[in-house]
Design a protein around this motif. Structure first.
Motif, mmCIF file in Angstrom:
data_model
loop_
_atom_site.group_PDB
_atom_site.id
_atom_site.type_symbol
_atom_site.label_atom_id
_atom_site.label_comp_id
_atom_site.label_asym_id
_atom_site.label_seq_id
_atom_site.Cartn_x
_atom_site.Cartn_y
_atom_site.Cartn_z
ATOM 1 N N GLY A 1 0.797 -1.216 0.000
ATOM 2 C CA GLY A 1 0.000 0.000 0.000
ATOM 3 C C GLY A 1 0.829 1.265 0.000
ATOM 4 O O GLY A 1 0.407 2.296 -0.554
ATOM 5 N N LYS B 1 1.752 3.178 -3.309
ATOM 6 C CA LYS B 1 0.754 3.947 -4.053
ATOM 7 C C LYS B 1 1.002 5.451 -3.969
ATOM 8 O O LYS B 1 0.373 6.236 -4.669
ATOM 9 C CB LYS B 1 -0.653 3.634 -3.537
ATOM 10 C CG LYS B 1 -1.100 2.197 -3.789
ATOM 11 C CD LYS B 1 -2.502 1.965 -3.248
ATOM 12 C CE LYS B 1 -2.968 0.525 -3.493
ATOM 13 N NZ LYS B 1 -4.324 0.285 -2.936
ATOM 14 N N ASN C 1 -5.529 3.588 8.675
ATOM 15 C CA ASN C 1 -5.789 3.067 7.341
ATOM 16 C C ASN C 1 -5.826 1.540 7.415
ATOM 17 O O ASN C 1 -4.808 0.895 7.670
ATOM 18 C CB ASN C 1 -4.691 3.541 6.376
ATOM 19 C CG ASN C 1 -4.906 3.102 4.949
ATOM 20 O OD1 ASN C 1 -5.107 1.921 4.675
ATOM 21 N ND2 ASN C 1 -4.850 4.054 4.031
ATOM 22 N N GLU C 2 -6.982 0.969 7.197
ATOM 23 C CA GLU C 2 -7.175 -0.474 7.346
ATOM 24 C C GLU C 2 -6.290 -1.261 6.375
ATOM 25 O O GLU C 2 -5.722 -2.300 6.741
ATOM 26 C CB GLU C 2 -8.645 -0.828 7.126
ATOM 27 C CG GLU C 2 -8.969 -2.319 7.216
ATOM 28 C CD GLU C 2 -8.815 -2.883 8.618
ATOM 29 O OE1 GLU C 2 -8.325 -4.026 8.727
ATOM 30 O OE2 GLU C 2 -9.168 -2.185 9.583
ATOM 31 N N GLU C 3 -6.140 -0.778 5.141
ATOM 32 C CA GLU C 3 -5.332 -1.492 4.152
ATOM 33 C C GLU C 3 -3.859 -1.548 4.581
ATOM 34 O O GLU C 3 -3.218 -2.613 4.510
ATOM 35 C CB GLU C 3 -5.443 -0.806 2.789
ATOM 36 C CG GLU C 3 -4.603 -1.482 1.704
ATOM 37 C CD GLU C 3 -4.542 -0.687 0.411
ATOM 38 O OE1 GLU C 3 -3.900 -1.176 -0.536
ATOM 39 O OE2 GLU C 3 -5.126 0.415 0.348
ATOM 40 N N SER D 1 -3.435 -3.829 7.667
ATOM 41 C CA SER D 1 -3.500 -5.252 7.298
ATOM 42 C C SER D 1 -2.214 -5.701 6.630
ATOM 43 O O SER D 1 -1.712 -6.809 6.890
ATOM 44 C CB SER D 1 -4.693 -5.499 6.371
ATOM 45 O OG SER D 1 -5.912 -5.217 7.021
ATOM 46 N N GLY D 2 -1.661 -4.843 5.763
ATOM 47 C CA GLY D 2 -0.417 -5.174 5.092
ATOM 48 C C GLY D 2 0.749 -5.274 6.069
ATOM 49 O O GLY D 2 1.590 -6.174 5.971
ATOM 50 N N SER E 1 -0.227 3.029 11.171
ATOM 51 C CA SER E 1 -1.149 3.168 10.044
ATOM 52 C C SER E 1 -2.110 4.347 10.190
ATOM 53 O O SER E 1 -2.987 4.538 9.344
ATOM 54 C CB SER E 1 -1.962 1.876 9.879
ATOM 55 O OG SER E 1 -1.107 0.765 9.716
#
Length: 304
Positions: free
Chosen positions: A27, A30, A151-153, A156-157, A194
């Motif tokens: 992520g 990006k 940020n959930e993404e 998780s990463g 995050s």
């Protein structure tokens, strides 16, 4: 000041092509490599911004000084530093070699990953959800921004790929540095890294420390000694294994993160937040580092 920032940001934007956006956490890649922005707040209430100052990014390691503040409030300074040292390492931020080779088996300082994980394990709460809520609420307080979320993404990463952090945490559990659940401690740590911020949020944290732990309302949150401890560690350890060179060239207590953020403190003067996700080989914002060096020289900001 607007003209100075315009000139310095434009000059250092060229450097972003020589850096690379972090990609080891899913992520982060990006981010726009050429993004570069700054927010500067001073004691008179003036705000100066330029460039991509309002873009959101994950705070990553810039979260470490903030978590340290809450851990000291929860446990006291002496307890925190009985578990985590105060010395620079000269190693990369994610190195684990000194955990095993040091005479005293504890992280060298709270600004490297091992030390920060240990600090996150000290946050009080009945479970990982309450611990992180207390930490997020503390972030909201010192930034004076009630809208902060993680940020959930990215979380998780980090959780999925954080094998080295997990290895360090279990080693510290074995050594008695971490006393609570390892997985709960890691969950808090990954979530705190995050949290999404802007340069304005980082500048607000810088101002909080510039005022020795006071909000803009004047309310005192941490003691002068606790604020001094955080700023001292930022000065000696805050820019990873580039901290010594940064102290020489810039001379401003600062903390960087691989999300591209840098939070800087001019005691009793100003707070600075920078965003530039193109990183140098040591994990610091290459454009942000250049901005701070130029600002320090032009405005004579070094504390030395």
């Amino acid at each position: 000041m607007e003209k100075i920032l315009d000139r310095i940001v434009k000059k250092n934007k060229i450097k972003t092509k020589f850096g690379n956006v972090a990609n080891y956490i899913p992520g982060l890649d990006k981010a726009g490599k050429e993004d570069l922005g700054i927010c500067l707040l001073d004691m008179d209430g003036n705000r100066y911004v330029h460039g991509d100052y309002n873009k959101k990014f994950t705070i990553q390691s810039v979260s470490k000084p903030i978590a340290l503040m809450l851990a000291m409030l929860d446990n006291g300074v002496d307890y925190v530093f009985s578990k985590v040292g105060t010395e620079p390492t000269g190693d990369a931020f994610n190195s684990m070699i000194r955990l095993e080779t040091a005479i005293i088996k504890k992280p060298y300082n709270p600004m490297i990953n091992a030390g920060a994980i240990a600090v996150s394990s000290m946050i009080k709460g009945k479970d990982k959800e309450e611990k992180f809520k207390r930490l997020l609420d503390f972030f909201k307080m010192v930034t004076e921004n009630d809208t902060l979320e993680y940020n959930e993404e990215i979380y998780s990463g980090e959780n999925r790929t954080g094998n080295k952090n997990r290895a360090m945490a279990y080693f510290m559990k074995d050594q008695g540095v971490i006393e609570s659940s390892v997985e709960d401690s890691l969950d808090v740590y990954f979530k705190q890294c995050s949290i999404e911020v802007t340069t304005v949020d980082l500048a607000m944290v810088g101002m909080f420390l510039a005022r020795n732990g006071r909000l803009s309302t004047g309310e005192k949150i941490i003691s002068d000694y606790q604020a001094k401890a955080v700023k001292s560690l930022m000065m000696t350890c805050g820019m990873y294994d580039g901290s010594g060179e940064f102290a020489l060239k810039v001379g401003i207590p600062s903390k960087s993160g691989v999300g591209g953020g840098i939070m800087s403190v001019l005691p009793n003067k100003m707070g600075i937040g920078i965003y530039g996700p193109a990183l140098d080989k040591k994990g610091n914002s290459i454009g942000g580092d250049g901005i701070l060096e130029d600002l320090s020289k032009e405005l004579d900001l070094s504390i030395f």
